[in-house]
Scaffold this motif. Structure first.
Motif, PDB file in Angstrom:
ATOM      1  N   PRO A   1       3.846   0.754   3.172  1.00  0.00           N
ATOM      2  CA  PRO A   1       3.324  -0.095   2.094  1.00  0.00           C
ATOM      3  C   PRO A   1       2.542  -1.266   2.674  1.00  0.00           C
ATOM      4  N   VAL A   2       1.593  -1.728   1.879  1.00  0.00           N
ATOM      5  CA  VAL A   2       0.732  -2.834   2.299  1.00  0.00           C
ATOM      6  C   VAL A   2       0.737  -3.908   1.230  1.00  0.00           C
ATOM      7  N   GLU A   3       0.800  -5.172   1.687  1.00  0.00           N
ATOM      8  CA  GLU A   3       0.617  -6.289   0.766  1.00  0.00           C
ATOM      9  C   GLU A   3      -0.244  -7.333   1.453  1.00  0.00           C
ATOM     10  N   LEU A   4      -1.411  -7.603   0.901  1.00  0.00           N
ATOM     11  CA  LEU A   4      -2.294  -8.649   1.421  1.00  0.00           C
ATOM     12  C   LEU A   4      -2.161  -9.850   0.497  1.00  0.00           C
ATOM     13  N   LYS A   5      -1.826 -10.977   1.098  1.00  0.00           N
ATOM     14  CA  LYS A   5      -1.509 -12.151   0.298  1.00  0.00           C
ATOM     15  C   LYS A   5      -2.752 -12.988  -0.028  1.00  0.00           C
ATOM     16  N   CYS A   6      -2.734 -13.542  -1.231  1.00  0.00           N
ATOM     17  CA  CYS A   6      -3.789 -14.435  -1.684  1.00  0.00           C
ATOM     18  C   CYS A   6      -3.174 -15.499  -2.582  1.00  0.00           C
TER      19      CYS A   6
ATOM     20  N   LYS B   1      -1.759  -4.949  -3.345  1.00  0.00           N
ATOM     21  CA  LYS B   1      -0.698  -4.056  -2.875  1.00  0.00           C
ATOM     22  C   LYS B   1      -1.131  -2.601  -2.925  1.00  0.00           C
ATOM     23  N   LYS B   2      -0.576  -1.853  -2.003  1.00  0.00           N
ATOM     24  CA  LYS B   2      -0.742  -0.400  -2.035  1.00  0.00           C
ATOM     25  C   LYS B   2       0.532   0.224  -1.482  1.00  0.00           C
ATOM     26  N   PRO B   3       1.115   1.187  -2.173  1.00  0.00           N
ATOM     27  CA  PRO B   3       2.415   1.718  -1.734  1.00  0.00           C
ATOM     28  C   PRO B   3       2.350   2.528  -0.444  1.00  0.00           C
ATOM     29  N   PHE B   4       1.233   3.243  -0.230  1.00  0.00           N
ATOM     30  CA  PHE B   4       1.127   4.115   0.958  1.00  0.00           C
ATOM     31  C   PHE B   4      -0.255   3.949   1.564  1.00  0.00           C
ATOM     32  N   ALA B   5      -0.341   3.234   2.659  1.00  0.00           N
ATOM     33  CA  ALA B   5      -1.643   2.961   3.277  1.00  0.00           C
ATOM     34  C   ALA B   5      -2.228   4.214   3.919  1.00  0.00           C
ATOM     35  N   GLN B   6      -3.559   4.310   3.858  1.00  0.00           N
ATOM     36  CA  GLN B   6      -4.292   5.404   4.498  1.00  0.00           C
ATOM     37  C   GLN B   6      -5.211   4.825   5.571  1.00  0.00           C
ATOM     38  N   GLU B   7      -5.566   5.652   6.550  1.00  0.00           N
ATOM     39  CA  GLU B   7      -6.426   5.172   7.636  1.00  0.00           C
ATOM     40  C   GLU B   7      -7.754   4.659   7.106  1.00  0.00           C
ATOM     41  N   GLU B   8      -8.266   5.281   6.063  1.00  0.00           N
ATOM     42  CA  GLU B   8      -9.559   4.862   5.505  1.00  0.00           C
ATOM     43  C   GLU B   8      -9.484   3.529   4.772  1.00  0.00           C
ATOM     44  N   ASP B   9      -8.286   2.973   4.638  1.00  0.00           N
ATOM     45  CA  ASP B   9      -8.152   1.641   4.040  1.00  0.00           C
ATOM     46  C   ASP B   9      -8.458   0.535   5.045  1.00  0.00           C
TER      47      ASP B   9
ATOM     48  N   THR C   1      -8.681 -11.057   5.279  1.00  0.00           N
ATOM     49  CA  THR C   1      -7.613 -10.422   6.055  1.00  0.00           C
ATOM     50  C   THR C   1      -8.124  -9.083   6.550  1.00  0.00           C
ATOM     51  N   GLU C   2      -8.026  -8.879   7.840  1.00  0.00           N
ATOM     52  CA  GLU C   2      -8.411  -7.586   8.403  1.00  0.00           C
ATOM     53  C   GLU C   2      -7.207  -6.661   8.356  1.00  0.00           C
ATOM     54  N   LEU C   3      -7.346  -5.551   7.658  1.00  0.00           N
ATOM     55  CA  LEU C   3      -6.288  -4.554   7.563  1.00  0.00           C
ATOM     56  C   LEU C   3      -6.583  -3.422   8.538  1.00  0.00           C
ATOM     57  N   SER C   4      -5.622  -3.147   9.391  1.00  0.00           N
ATOM     58  CA  SER C   4      -5.743  -2.039  10.333  1.00  0.00           C
ATOM     59  C   SER C   4      -4.616  -1.052  10.050  1.00  0.00           C
ATOM     60  N   VAL C   5      -4.976   0.176   9.708  1.00  0.00           N
ATOM     61  CA  VAL C   5      -3.979   1.207   9.424  1.00  0.00           C
ATOM     62  C   VAL C   5      -3.992   2.204  10.584  1.00  0.00           C
ATOM     63  N   LYS C   6      -2.882   2.289  11.265  1.00  0.00           N
ATOM     64  CA  LYS C   6      -2.808   3.135  12.457  1.00  0.00           C
ATOM     65  C   LYS C   6      -2.241   4.509  12.109  1.00  0.00           C
TER      66      LYS C   6
END
Lengths: 113, 108
Positions: free
Chosen positions: B18-23, B73-81, B102-107
């Motif tokens: 899961p992903v949460e980017l704060k603002c 928010k996103k429950p399941f991050a994907q690499e293309e995110d 915020t730089e999001l890196s999905v590995k």
């Protein structure tokens, strides 16, 4: 498709030069914006225009001026370029009259040497 | 003063997490809030706006006026995110203010 076009992708200027960055939008948008984008600092608003010849200062207007003589064109002017103005500059436009999507140009990478 | 704060410069997660980017925002009026995204070598573009209350690419964001927040928010991050994400506030005069990003890196 809305198009926001910035006149240059890359620009190299000397310290003290007067620099013009041009931006044109083709969707009759009321609002236009100039931002600079720096790592860690995000997008900082330089100037905002809500109508022809109408402008409002953003957070970092020092060293910049703008011109909007026609609705579709919004110019950013660096009166006397300095090295600390080396940055990526982004132009955007939005319809106005309420919360609407802003459309961005491809950016101009300005280097002042 | 109108301000948008994104406290995280970089967020790194594994695919499927899961992903949460704060603002958080500061504005005395009724804010209009947006999330914009910039993928590598592409223009900045709108991801979603709070007024639409929609889910785009699996992302959602809820405006919490009590906490003055608009977290993405996103429950399941994907690499293309993987991208740079910016929170933005539009005031009643149409001025659009952005956060620091915020730089999001999905590995994988």
């Amino acid at each position: 498709d809305v198009k926001v076009t910035q006149s240059s992708r890359y620009l190299v200027k000397r310290t003290g030069e007067k620099v013009f960055l041009e931006c044109v939008q083709d969707m009759d948008h009321e609002n236009m914006f100039w931002y600079r984008q720096d790592p860690g600092l995000g997008l900082r608003l330089i100037y905002f225009s809500y109508d022809v010849k109408m402008k409002e200062k953003g957070d970092i207007p020092e060293g910049y001026s703008v011109s909007r003589e026609k609705k579709e064109r919004f110019s950013l002017i660096l009166e006397s370029a300095s090295t600390n103005q080396t940055s990526m500059y982004l132009c955007a436009s939005s319809l106005g009259g309420g919360p609407t999507e802003a459309f961005f140009g491809q950016g101009t990478r300005l280097t002042v040497v | 003063a109108q301000r948008v704060t994104q406290p995280e410069k970089l967020l790194s997660v594994f695919k499927g997490a899961p992903v949460e980017l704060k603002c958080n925002y500061s504005y005395s009026g009724s804010p209009e809030l947006f999330w914009y995204v910039q993928y590598s070598r592409q223009r900045l573009q709108l991801l979603l706006r709070h007024i639409s209350r929609e889910s785009i690419k699996g992302f959602t964001a809820d405006l919490n006026k009590g906490e003055t927040s608009f977290h993405l928010k996103k429950p399941f991050a994907q690499e293309e995110d993987s991208a740079m994400y910016y929170c933005a506030l539009e005031n009643q005069g149409g001025k659009l203010i952005f956060g620091q990003g915020t730089e999001l890196s999905v590995k994988p």
